[in-house]
Structures are given as C-alpha cells and as structure tokens.
Write a protein that holds these residues in place. Structure first.
Motif, PDB file in Angstrom:
ATOM      1  N   TYR A   1       0.968  31.606  11.698  1.00 15.88           N
ATOM      2  CA  TYR A   1       0.033  32.236  12.640  1.00 15.88           C
ATOM      3  C   TYR A   1       0.796  32.970  13.744  1.00 15.88           C
ATOM      4  O   TYR A   1       0.460  34.125  14.084  1.00 15.88           O
ATOM      5  CB  TYR A   1      -0.875  31.163  13.227  1.00 15.88           C
ATOM      6  CG  TYR A   1      -1.721  31.642  14.388  1.00 15.88           C
ATOM      7  CD1 TYR A   1      -2.861  32.416  14.189  1.00 15.88           C
ATOM      8  CD2 TYR A   1      -1.364  31.312  15.696  1.00 15.88           C
ATOM      9  CE1 TYR A   1      -3.622  32.849  15.265  1.00 15.88           C
ATOM     10  CE2 TYR A   1      -2.120  31.740  16.767  1.00 15.88           C
ATOM     11  CZ  TYR A   1      -3.247  32.509  16.552  1.00 15.88           C
ATOM     12  OH  TYR A   1      -3.995  32.952  17.607  1.00 15.88           O
ATOM     13  N   GLU A   2       1.817  32.335  14.303  1.00 18.29           N
ATOM     14  CA  GLU A   2       2.589  32.972  15.367  1.00 18.29           C
ATOM     15  C   GLU A   2       3.284  34.234  14.861  1.00 18.29           C
ATOM     16  O   GLU A   2       3.344  35.252  15.566  1.00 18.29           O
ATOM     17  CB  GLU A   2       3.623  31.986  15.924  1.00 18.29           C
ATOM     18  CG  GLU A   2       3.010  30.793  16.654  1.00 18.29           C
ATOM     19  CD  GLU A   2       2.265  31.212  17.911  1.00 18.29           C
ATOM     20  OE1 GLU A   2       2.598  32.289  18.467  1.00 18.29           O
ATOM     21  OE2 GLU A   2       1.336  30.478  18.323  1.00 18.29           O
TER      22      GLU A   2
ATOM     23  N   HIS B   1       1.754  22.410  10.822  1.00 18.51           N
ATOM     24  CA  HIS B   1       2.857  23.095  11.508  1.00 18.51           C
ATOM     25  C   HIS B   1       3.288  24.351  10.745  1.00 18.51           C
ATOM     26  O   HIS B   1       3.661  25.363  11.354  1.00 18.51           O
ATOM     27  CB  HIS B   1       4.042  22.137  11.650  1.00 18.51           C
ATOM     28  CG  HIS B   1       3.768  20.974  12.560  1.00 18.51           C
ATOM     29  ND1 HIS B   1       3.346  21.126  13.869  1.00 18.51           N
ATOM     30  CD2 HIS B   1       3.833  19.631  12.348  1.00 18.51           C
ATOM     31  CE1 HIS B   1       3.165  19.930  14.428  1.00 18.51           C
ATOM     32  NE2 HIS B   1       3.461  19.005  13.515  1.00 18.51           N
ATOM     33  N   GLN B   2       3.228  24.281   9.421  1.00 13.73           N
ATOM     34  CA  GLN B   2       3.563  25.474   8.630  1.00 13.73           C
ATOM     35  C   GLN B   2       2.571  26.595   8.914  1.00 13.73           C
ATOM     36  O   GLN B   2       2.965  27.770   9.076  1.00 13.73           O
ATOM     37  CB  GLN B   2       3.554  25.103   7.149  1.00 13.73           C
ATOM     38  CG  GLN B   2       3.951  26.241   6.222  1.00 13.73           C
ATOM     39  CD  GLN B   2       3.972  25.799   4.761  1.00 13.73           C
ATOM     40  OE1 GLN B   2       3.976  24.617   4.467  1.00 13.73           O
ATOM     41  NE2 GLN B   2       3.964  26.765   3.867  1.00 13.73           N
ATOM     42  N   ALA B   3       1.286  26.263   8.999  1.00  4.23           N
ATOM     43  CA  ALA B   3       0.274  27.277   9.311  1.00  4.23           C
ATOM     44  C   ALA B   3       0.452  27.805  10.736  1.00  4.23           C
ATOM     45  O   ALA B   3       0.253  28.995  11.007  1.00  4.23           O
ATOM     46  CB  ALA B   3      -1.125  26.688   9.132  1.00  4.23           C
TER      47      ALA B   3
ATOM     48  N   ALA C   1      -5.418  30.463  11.755  1.00  6.44           N
ATOM     49  CA  ALA C   1      -6.054  29.841  12.907  1.00  6.44           C
ATOM     50  C   ALA C   1      -7.221  28.958  12.480  1.00  6.44           C
ATOM     51  O   ALA C   1      -7.425  27.844  13.005  1.00  6.44           O
ATOM     52  CB  ALA C   1      -6.524  30.918  13.884  1.00  6.44           C
ATOM     53  N   ALA C   2      -8.009  29.446  11.513  1.00  4.64           N
ATOM     54  CA  ALA C   2      -9.136  28.648  11.024  1.00  4.64           C
ATOM     55  C   ALA C   2      -8.635  27.369  10.343  1.00  4.64           C
ATOM     56  O   ALA C   2      -9.236  26.287  10.466  1.00  4.64           O
ATOM     57  CB  ALA C   2      -9.972  29.478  10.047  1.00  4.64           C
ATOM     58  N   PHE C   3      -7.507  27.468   9.609  1.00  3.72           N
ATOM     59  CA  PHE C   3      -6.924  26.278   8.961  1.00  3.72           C
ATOM     60  C   PHE C   3      -6.530  25.236  10.004  1.00  3.72           C
ATOM     61  O   PHE C   3      -6.812  24.036   9.845  1.00  3.72           O
ATOM     62  CB  PHE C   3      -5.707  26.707   8.133  1.00  3.72           C
ATOM     63  CG  PHE C   3      -5.045  25.587   7.406  1.00  3.72           C
ATOM     64  CD1 PHE C   3      -5.493  25.164   6.169  1.00  3.72           C
ATOM     65  CD2 PHE C   3      -3.965  24.925   7.965  1.00  3.72           C
ATOM     66  CE1 PHE C   3      -4.883  24.123   5.499  1.00  3.72           C
ATOM     67  CE2 PHE C   3      -3.355  23.880   7.307  1.00  3.72           C
ATOM     68  CZ  PHE C   3      -3.811  23.478   6.062  1.00  3.72           C
TER      69      PHE C   3
END
Length: 884
Positions: free
Chosen positions: A761-762, A755-757, A734-736
C-alpha cells in the motif's frame, strides 16, 4: 655467659601466637639453618645460614599426645610465622656434625621425608649449652611421649647426663602473664614447663654414682688424669679377665666329661623308646586299615539301599506320568464343550500339557527318554492332543459364527430410524471369555491351531462391526438437522456485504465427533480384547478397566477387565516384532471395511458445510494424539486416513475458492475494491470460529494459498489498466488491511500478510502521489532534477551558465508553473478525488500528497537560493498557505 634464648619469655609468647595457642610449647630457641658443609675455615660453603626459631611442643588429641618440632621464621614485618612441621615420632637419629669444630652444629634425621636425595638442613646453635639443652629436651620428650629414643651420633650420652645434672635450673616456678578475654592473669609455670627433666635422666642415679666413684678412683688412686690412658688400662684389664675366664673353663674339664656321659646314657634310652614307638605305630596303622575297610563296605551297603529306594520312587513317578486317568481321556476324546463341562475340559488340558512337558528331555532324564514305554506313551499322548485340538478348533469356529449370526439377526442390536444405538458387546465378550483359558491351553498344545481360529473370529466379528457402523452412520446423517451451505464463497458476483452462510452447521461436526466418540473406543477395546483373547504376546492396548484416550464414555461397563481372561501382561522385553506384525495383520482383517462408513460421514459433512472440515480435522487430531504408538495399529491408521481425507476435502474447497478468485482477472476493467477482499475477511472470521483452540496447520496453509492468489490476482488486474494501476492497488490493499485488522492482531499468519499488504500500500501510494504531483508541476521539478544531476560533475557557480539553466530559463519555469498555483493545487485535489472510489482514503492521501509536494518544493527553493541568490521565488510558507 650470655643468657640462653630458651629462657626468653617473649620468644615463647611469639611462638604461641604463631601457632594460635593450639599446642603446648615445651621449648623455644633461636637457631641458624643451613644446608652447606663446613670447610676448614668454619665458613658455610654452599648456602648462607638463615635465622630460624625451633619450637618443641606437644599436642593432645583425646587420650593420645603427639610431640611436634616446629620451625618458625620471621616475616617481612618481623612477626614469627610457621615454616615447617616435623613429628618426633618419625625422628630416627640426632647427629652432631664432626666438621664443625665448635660442636654447635647438628642434624635431625626423619625417615618419612619425601625426598631422601635432598640434604637435610643443619642446625647451628649459639653455644654448646644451647645445643645440649635443645637435644636433651628432644630426648626427654621422645622418651616420655613416644617411649623410645632416637639414635645419637657424635656426642657422648654420659656427657649429656652430666651436663644435665650440672645445669638443672634452681627456679622451679616462674610467673607468666597470659592474655585472656578479661585481661592478663598470672599463670604458674612449673619445672615441667621448662622442659628440662632431671628426674628422668638418661643414666640412673646409682649408675652415675658408680661412674663418679670409678672416675675418682682412677684419678686419685690410680693416678690417671686423662681419659685415653684410662681407656687403655681398662682394655688391658679386660683382656686379663677374659684369659682368666678361659683358664677357669679348662680347669672344669672333669665336670664337663661327667655331663657328657650322662647325655650319652640319655641318648640310649631315647633310641630304645623310639624303637618301641615304631612297633606300636605299625600295629596302629594295620588297625586303621581294617577299620577303613569295614567303613567302606558299610557305606556301599547304605548307598545301595538309598539308591534302590530312590529308584523305586522315580519309577513310581514315571508310571504315574505314563498312566492316563479315565476321566481325562473321556474329556479329551469325546467330551462336550458346553459351559457346564468347561471346567473338566480345562483340567484335562492342564493335565495333558503338564504330562507332555514332563516327558520332554529337559524335564525328563535323557536315559528315560529312550525307553520303549516312554516312547509309546508319548505317541499315545500326541494322538490325544491332536484329537482334542481338532475338536476344540471346529467347535470354536462354529461358536464364533453362531454368536455373530444371532446378533445380526436381531435388529434391536443396531440403530433404527429415529433411534441411535450404541454398540454393546458385553454379552458377546462374556460368552467368549468362557473359552479364554481353553485358547491358552490350545496355544500351549499346538500354536498352529490359533491361526484358523483367529481368522474365523475376525471374519465373524467384522460382519457385526461393519453392520453396526453402517446403521449408525446412516441414522446419524438422517437425524442431523442442518441446512446445506453454498459452496461458492469468494466468487465476484456475490455482494460484499451479503452473509453467505447464515445457517448454523455445528450439528455436522457434532455428528462426526459422536461417530468417533462411539466407535474409536469401541475399536480400540475390540483390538485389545482380540489381542488378549487370541493369546498374542503383546502388552495391553487399553489398561484394564480403563478408557482409551480421547473417548468420553465406554461402550460397556467393566467388560474389558483382562483379569477375567486369566491373561497376564508381559513386559516390553518379551514382545517380539513377529507377534506384533501378526497382530496388526489380524486387526486389519478384523476391522477392514469399517472405514468406508467413516468416509461417508466425512463426505456428507463436507457437502453440508466445507468449513466444517476445520472442526473435524481438529477432532481427528485430538483422537490421534490420544492413541499410543503401539496400540491398535489399525485404529491409528484409520485416524490417519480420516485426517488425510478431511485435509483433502478442505484443500479441494480451498482450490475451488482460489479458482473463483482467479476468475476475477478475466474481466476487462475493474475499479474500486475487488469483491473477494471483504469476502475473504468474512471467510477468515468464520474459519477462526471453527478452530476453537485446535491445531492451526490446516487453516494457516489455506490462508497462505488464499492471500497469495488474492495478491497475484490483484497485481494482474492492476497491470491490465496501467493508467489506474496504483489506484486499484492502494484501494484494495487498504481494504485488505481494514477488513483484517482485528484478526491480524491475534493470528500470526494473517499478521504477516497484513504487513505485506501495508508495504505494498505504501509503495502504491508513493507512486500514485508522485504521478499526481508531476502531472501538474512536471516542468518545475524537471528543472530541479536537472540541476541536481549537474551538481555531481560541475561546480555550483557554473550552473547558471549551462544550457537551459540560465536565470532567464528559471524565470520562465517559475512563471509557467507558479503563475496560478492555487488553481494547480485545486486541480490536483479534484483529480485525486475523481480517481478514488473510496472517500475514506481521500483525506490521508491528500495529506501525503501535500507533504510530498512541500518537501520537494522546499528542496527546490533552497537549491535556487544557492545558485540564483538574487532571484525572487514564492516562499515555502506562502505555498503552505495555498494548500491551507
């Protein structure tokens, strides 16, 4: 007798409509077309007859008139439409078929038909009058328009003429109506429009009267009533007349003999004349031979005179070539090479070059080349050439060295403390141009002498260029004011909110750009000047009077004007690979070592601020793209090496930063957002500022390395603490996303990692929320899962009778799980609040947790209602109330 269709005005108007009024209709008549033959019973044997309309017409094209025969047929609606078209100029014969007893069938023969093997159509008329009327019209048109008549077979021409006279229409004028835009108006049709021409008959009026008189006499006086008897009598009379003619000839024998005697006398006279002419011919032949002999002797004398004159001229030219002028000999053997005497030296070189070229076999007659005088003179000229080439070579070597030594000894030519000096070679090139034409003549005299001259020039000028580059680079670094940026960027000990590099290091990249701006055009110009000055057969590297691409200014004014050298650029077809290879080898010797000063500036800029490699890389790519593929090969290699060195230095910085990121996973336990996440956002923002519309390859590659190491390190840190792994992952992902949201909208590479992060995250959120829910309501949802698993194998109504799934078991589960559901929900919230270090994520995570729990609980309520219909359970709306 029935009315002929040739007088049918409606038929004529239909024909005119079918051909759209483009032609003048002479005659239109209905016929029957067939291709079979008539048998004895007068029936068509092979094909049935087809009704057709023949239209005889004329068409005027300018001053010429063309006669046409059109065949028209009836369409489905009964309207006439064109079927075939014949030109009467191709008509060769008209043949009336003998196998038709009625005589109404005939055939038209055209010589231009494509397939002569196909039987031409046969036309059958309604009666003899229609046949005669059509054929007579065709013959009249052929005679008037074409000027000749086709061959008529099977019908007597006299009979046709008699019929024509008897059937001449008395009406010479009729009125027809033609439709015009303003309505029908009367139009007068004269006798010519009826196309029955009686004035121009096949038999003249006099001949016709004689025939009628003869026929009347034969019929009345001679008592002849039949044509056959009359023909027999005429034959007998013809034989009698011929016999009478032979008898008359025999009676004139005496006259014939007199004529023969006269011819014999004339023959004797002709023979005598022929004998006299033979004698005169012999005498004339002898005279011609004498005249030819005299002309031959005169021609030989004239040719000998011309040859002697040409020989004297050729010998004068040869003697002129073999004579060495005194002033040229003095210049070639011992003249001075000062600037004042260069014009005389050049003239001597030109004379020597032309004389040596003139004594070569292609330019000199091979017979002269073997003469002793020519050989001796060539030996003398070769000695002159070798002497002059040796003297000029030694002078130029010393001249190049003295020029450079003089410039090096004067410190004002180079950059000094507090003053950057732009290299200025205008005076050097001006002095060199004085001997440019001399070098061209030296090349013409002896190509081998250029190699030592080129080496001497490269060695001397290399010292000057390296000294200029070294002094300029040293002073450039000394005069550039910029604070050094720390090399540590992503180390975990640095605070996330600390601005690592607040100083402005733009002067570093500006200094590098100035180095390229000053020296790259200079090196390109030096390469171009060297190639032309030293007579390399290659095209101009820099257009005359122009500036190399990527440069902002010239190191001199119009000093690169190749016209001053007297050198003309050759075409690409004349450029040999050997010459280009030799040029590149000389250029490497000319510029070798200067790259070290460029490397020193790059290394200094890296130490001041590693991120400035991005700006320097873009500047180098710009200069590199501005160089021609075949221009100044060493300069292009230098730019390639600079690009590689800058990339290597930047990759070294990226590797060190990645190593700093990897050191984060060595700690025993880390919670919250890792320090390198916000630090990377700051670094990426700074890197984007340095790109400034230049190539992104270097930065995008570094992004890929950075983010890959960051994500791998994050996964390792999360695995070291399985209990809080998902919390660590979701907080850092989330921070990224939060730190790179703005950049990801404009940088495609970062958008991909964003999008990868987001996906990671999800996934972490889903796992973490499921763990929170199952921690409080594990028995409730385990019971639900057990029922769902059994539904695949047993019917719905048998579920309550399974072990552990009875109504009593359900009541126990509901009592234990939902007894204090409000406290359980509060416990879930507090656990979530306790484990999260970022308060910003708590509302969104709690909403996801609530939604996930209510979805699972609603599914459980629906399943219980199906299997245990009479059992009471807390409704979904009541459960929502507890969450509210």
């Amino acid at each position: 007798m029935a009315k002929s269709t040739a007088d049918d005005e409606e038929l004529r108007r239909a024909c005119e409509s079918a051909i759209e009024g483009k032609e003048n209709i002479v005659l239109s008549i209905r016929v029957a077309e067939s291709r079979g033959i008539w048998d004895k019973s007068s029936k068509v044997g092979r094909h049935m007859a087809k009704p057709r309309v023949l239209a005889l017409s004329t068409s005027s094209k300018g001053q010429t008139t063309e006669a046409l025969l059109r065949v028209l047929k009836h369409s489905t609606g009964g309207v006439l439409e064109p079927a075939k078209l014949y030109k009467l100029k191709h008509l060769t014969k008209i043949e009336v078929m003998n196998n038709d007893p009625s005589g109404c069938t005939f055939m038209l023969g055209f010589y231009n038909l494509r397939s002569q093997s196909v039987v031409p159509p046969q036309w059958t008329m309604r009666n003899i009058d229609d046949r005669n009327r059509l054929l007579l019209s065709i013959l009249n048109v052929c005679k008037d328009v074409i000027g000749r008549l086709p061959k008529v077979i099977g019908i007597d021409v006299v009979e046709m003429a008699l019929w024509a006279k008897e059937n001449t229409p008395t009406v010479t004028q009729i009125t027809t109506h033609r439709s015009l835009p303003d309505g029908p108006i009367p139009a007068t049709v004269t006798e010519n429009d009826l196309k029955v021409n009686v004035e121009k008959e096949l038999v003249s009026q006099v001949e016709e009267e004689d025939i009628e008189a003869l026929l009347g006499t034969g019929s009345d006086v001679m008592g002849i009533g039949e044509a056959e008897a009359f023909s027999e009598r005429m034959k007998r009379e013809l034989l009698a007349l011929e016999a009478a003619n032979v008898h008359a000839i025999l009676e004139s024998e005496i006259l014939i003999e007199e004529v023969l005697q006269g011819l014999e006398a004339a023959t004797y006279c002709v023979e005598d004349m022929e004998e006299w002419l033979g004698i005169f011919n012999v005498k004339l032949r002898h005279m011609r031979e004498d005249i030819a002999s005299i002309e031959t002797r005169n021609n030989k004398l004239e040719m000998q005179s011309v040859n002697n004159k040409a020989l004297i001229e050729e010998l004068d030219k040869l003697l002129e070539c073999l004579r060495v002028p005194t002033e040229y000999a003095a210049s070639l053997t011992g003249g001075s090479f000062d600037e004042a005497n260069m014009l005389q030296n050049i003239e001597a070189c030109e004379w020597l070059t032309n004389v040596l070229r003139g004594l070569e076999v292609p330019n000199l007659d091979p017979s002269y080349a073997n003469m002793r005088a020519v050989k001796e003179k060539k030996t003398e000229l070769e000695k002159l050439k070798s002497t002059f080439v040796q003297r000029a070579t030694e002078f130029l070597k010393n001249y190049f060295s003295s020029l450079v030594d003089f410039m090096i000894s004067d410190k004002s030519y180079f950059s000094q403390r507090g003053q950057l000096k732009r290299p200025d070679h205008a005076d050097l090139r001006y002095k060199c141009r004085t001997y440019a034409r001399l070098l061209q003549h030296l090349k013409s005299l002896d190509k081998n002498c250029l190699a030592p001259l080129r080496k001497a020039y490269c060695s001397s000028l290399n010292l000057l260029l390296r000294r200029e580059a070294c002094e300029f680079a040293n002073e450039l670094r000394a005069s550039t004011k910029a604070s050094k940026s720390p090399a540590v960027w992503l180390e975990g000990s640095t605070g996330s909110n600390q601005n690592v590099n607040s100083s402005d290091t733009s002067t570093v990249s500006e200094a590098y750009a100035k180095m390229l701006t000053i020296f790259i055009p200079l090196l390109v110009d030096e390469s171009s000047f060297f190639a032309h000055f030293m007579c390399f057969e290659v095209p101009a590297l820099v257009p005359p009077g122009g500036v190399s691409n990527g440069s902002k200014s010239r190191s001199y004014g119009d000093d690169n004007d190749d016209d001053d050298l007297g050198i003309v650029d050759i075409d690409d077809d004349g450029r040999s690979s050997a010459e280009l290879e030799a040029l590149n080898a000389s250029l490497e010797e000319l510029l070798d070592g200067i790259q070290e000063d460029f490397y020193a500036v790059v290394d200094w800029a890296y130490k001041m601020d590693p991120l400035r490699c991005i700006s320097m890389h873009g500047i180098t790519k710009k200069y590199l793209s501005g160089q021609k593929d075949d221009a100044a090969g060493f300069v292009r290699l230098l730019l390639d090496d600079l690009e590689s060195r800058i990339s290597m230095q930047f990759n070294r910085f990226v590797d060190e930063a990645c190593h700093q990121i990897e050191r984060n996973d060595r700690n025993v336990r880390q919670t919250g957002v890792l320090s390198y996440i916000p630090r990377f956002a700051t670094l990426a923002t700074r890197m984007e500022q340095y790109i400034q519309g230049q190539s992104r390859d270097l930065v995008d590659q570094s992004y890929s390395k950075f983010v890959s190491i960051m994500f791998v390190t994050l996964e390792k840190i999360a695995q070291s603490d399985p209990k809080n792994a998902d919390v660590v992952l979701l907080e850092n992902y989330a921070a990224f996303q939060n730190s790179l949201y703005d950049l990801a909208n404009v940088v495609p590479t970062l958008a991909k990692f964003y999008h990868q992060a987001s996906e990671a995250y999800e996934q972490a959120c889903t796992r973490y929320i499921s763990a929170i829910i199952y921690y409080q309501f594990e028995r409730l949802f385990a019971f639900n899962q057990k029922i769902e698993d059994l539904l695949y194998t047993i019917p719905l109504e048998e579920i309550p009778f399974q072990l552990g799934l009875s109504k009593m078991d359900l009541r126990k589960i509901l009592r234990s799980s939902l007894y204090s559901v409000d406290k359980s929900i509060t416990t879930m919230y507090k656990k979530l609040q306790k484990q999260l270090t970022s308060d910003e994520l708590l509302p969104s995570l709690w909403d996801k947790c609530k939604k996930e729990f209510l979805d699972k609980y609603e599914s459980f309520v629906q399943l219980v209602a199906k299997i245990y219909p009479n059992e009471s359970i807390l409704s979904v709306s009541e459960m929502k109330g507890y969450f509210t």
